[in-house]
Motif scaffolding. Structure first.
Motif, mmCIF file in Angstrom:
data_model
loop_
_atom_site.group_PDB
_atom_site.id
_atom_site.type_symbol
_atom_site.label_atom_id
_atom_site.label_comp_id
_atom_site.label_asym_id
_atom_site.label_seq_id
_atom_site.Cartn_x
_atom_site.Cartn_y
_atom_site.Cartn_z
ATOM 1 N N GLY A 184 0.900 -1.326 0.191
ATOM 2 C CA GLY A 184 -0.070 -0.231 -0.089
ATOM 3 C C GLY A 184 0.692 1.243 -0.055
ATOM 4 O O GLY A 184 0.610 2.265 -0.631
ATOM 5 N N GLY A 185 1.691 1.124 0.837
ATOM 6 C CA GLY A 185 2.672 2.504 0.855
ATOM 7 C C GLY A 185 3.550 2.593 -0.404
ATOM 8 O O GLY A 185 3.735 3.760 -0.919
ATOM 9 N N ASN A 186 3.930 1.637 -0.847
ATOM 10 C CA ASN A 186 4.709 1.528 -2.196
ATOM 11 C C ASN A 186 3.761 2.197 -3.351
ATOM 12 O O ASN A 186 4.118 2.827 -4.047
ATOM 13 N N TYR A 187 2.511 1.652 -3.312
ATOM 14 C CA TYR A 187 1.620 2.429 -4.160
ATOM 15 C C TYR A 187 1.344 3.744 -4.183
ATOM 16 O O TYR A 187 1.182 4.474 -5.183
ATOM 17 N N LEU A 188 1.155 4.189 -2.891
ATOM 18 C CA LEU A 188 0.913 5.570 -2.548
ATOM 19 C C LEU A 188 2.207 6.437 -3.072
ATOM 20 O O LEU A 188 2.011 7.571 -3.469
ATOM 21 N N VAL A 189 3.344 5.999 -2.974
ATOM 22 C CA VAL A 189 4.469 6.768 -3.323
ATOM 23 C C VAL A 189 4.871 6.684 -4.794
ATOM 24 O O VAL A 189 5.260 7.786 -5.285
ATOM 25 N N THR A 190 4.813 5.348 -5.458
ATOM 26 C CA THR A 190 5.119 5.279 -6.681
ATOM 27 C C THR A 190 4.164 5.595 -7.774
ATOM 28 O O THR A 190 4.283 6.175 -8.821
ATOM 29 N N VAL A 191 2.842 5.324 -7.427
ATOM 30 C CA VAL A 191 1.774 5.632 -8.308
ATOM 31 C C VAL A 191 1.123 6.881 -7.959
ATOM 32 O O VAL A 191 0.867 7.760 -9.053
ATOM 33 N N LEU A 192 0.806 7.109 -6.975
ATOM 34 C CA LEU A 192 -0.031 8.521 -6.595
ATOM 35 C C LEU A 192 0.712 9.262 -6.089
ATOM 36 O O LEU A 192 0.272 10.655 -5.914
ATOM 37 N N HIS A 193 2.323 9.428 -5.954
ATOM 38 C CA HIS A 193 3.292 10.253 -5.763
ATOM 39 C C HIS A 193 3.177 10.971 -4.473
ATOM 40 O O HIS A 193 3.180 12.247 -4.472
ATOM 41 N N TRP A 194 2.598 10.264 -3.485
ATOM 42 C CA TRP A 194 2.609 10.696 -2.211
ATOM 43 C C TRP A 194 4.114 10.900 -1.619
ATOM 44 O O TRP A 194 4.928 10.389 -2.108
#
Length: 149
Positions: A92-102
């Protein structure tokens, strides 16, 4: 305030104090890995999480929950918790950082807060619930031979 309520309040404060120190371990190691490596988010987070888990489990088992239960069994219970929490927070964290650019740090702090709250409940009621305060502190009683040491 009842003695048992007061004891639980103090236990909770103690837990979150140690957990805050584990958060410092996690954020420090995450920051060092972010600044000095090219690792992707998920590996920086995972390394930092493992370091903080070891720190947090050791301190809270001994000082907060004062448990004398079987350490390998308690560790297996904690491994079970992390077998669920770790993939969810890592993926989930990787998705937020890499896809949603959080922001990396924001995601790590959110994971840290979720971890602290859910782990407290899990450890308090499942891992150490039946063995709270079972560890007896054995104080050294002076003997006639102590002056020889």
């Amino acid at each position: 305030m009842k003695t048992s309520s007061r004891k639980e309040l103090l236990r909770t404060i103690k837990y979150f104090t140690f957990t805050t120190s584990a958060g410092v371990v996690e954020m420090s190691s995450f920051t060092l890995l972010t600044q000095f490596s090219n690792f992707p988010y998920w590996s920086r987070y995972l390394i930092a999480l493992v370091l903080s888990v070891i720190w947090n489990f050791s301190l809270n088992r001994r000082f907060t929950f004062k448990s004398n239960n079987n350490i390998p069994i308690a560790m297996l219970k904690v491994v079970f918790y992390y077998s669920i929490f770790t993939p969810i927070s890592t993926i989930g964290g990787n998705y937020l950082v890499t896809v949603l650019h959080w922001n990396d740090y924001l995601v790590t702090i959110i994971n840290l807060l979720c971890n602290g709250i859910t782990e407290y409940l899990y450890q308090r009621f499942f891992v150490f619930g039946a063995t709270l305060d079972s560890r007896e502190i054995i104080r050294h009683k002076p003997t006639d031979l102590d002056h020889l040491l």
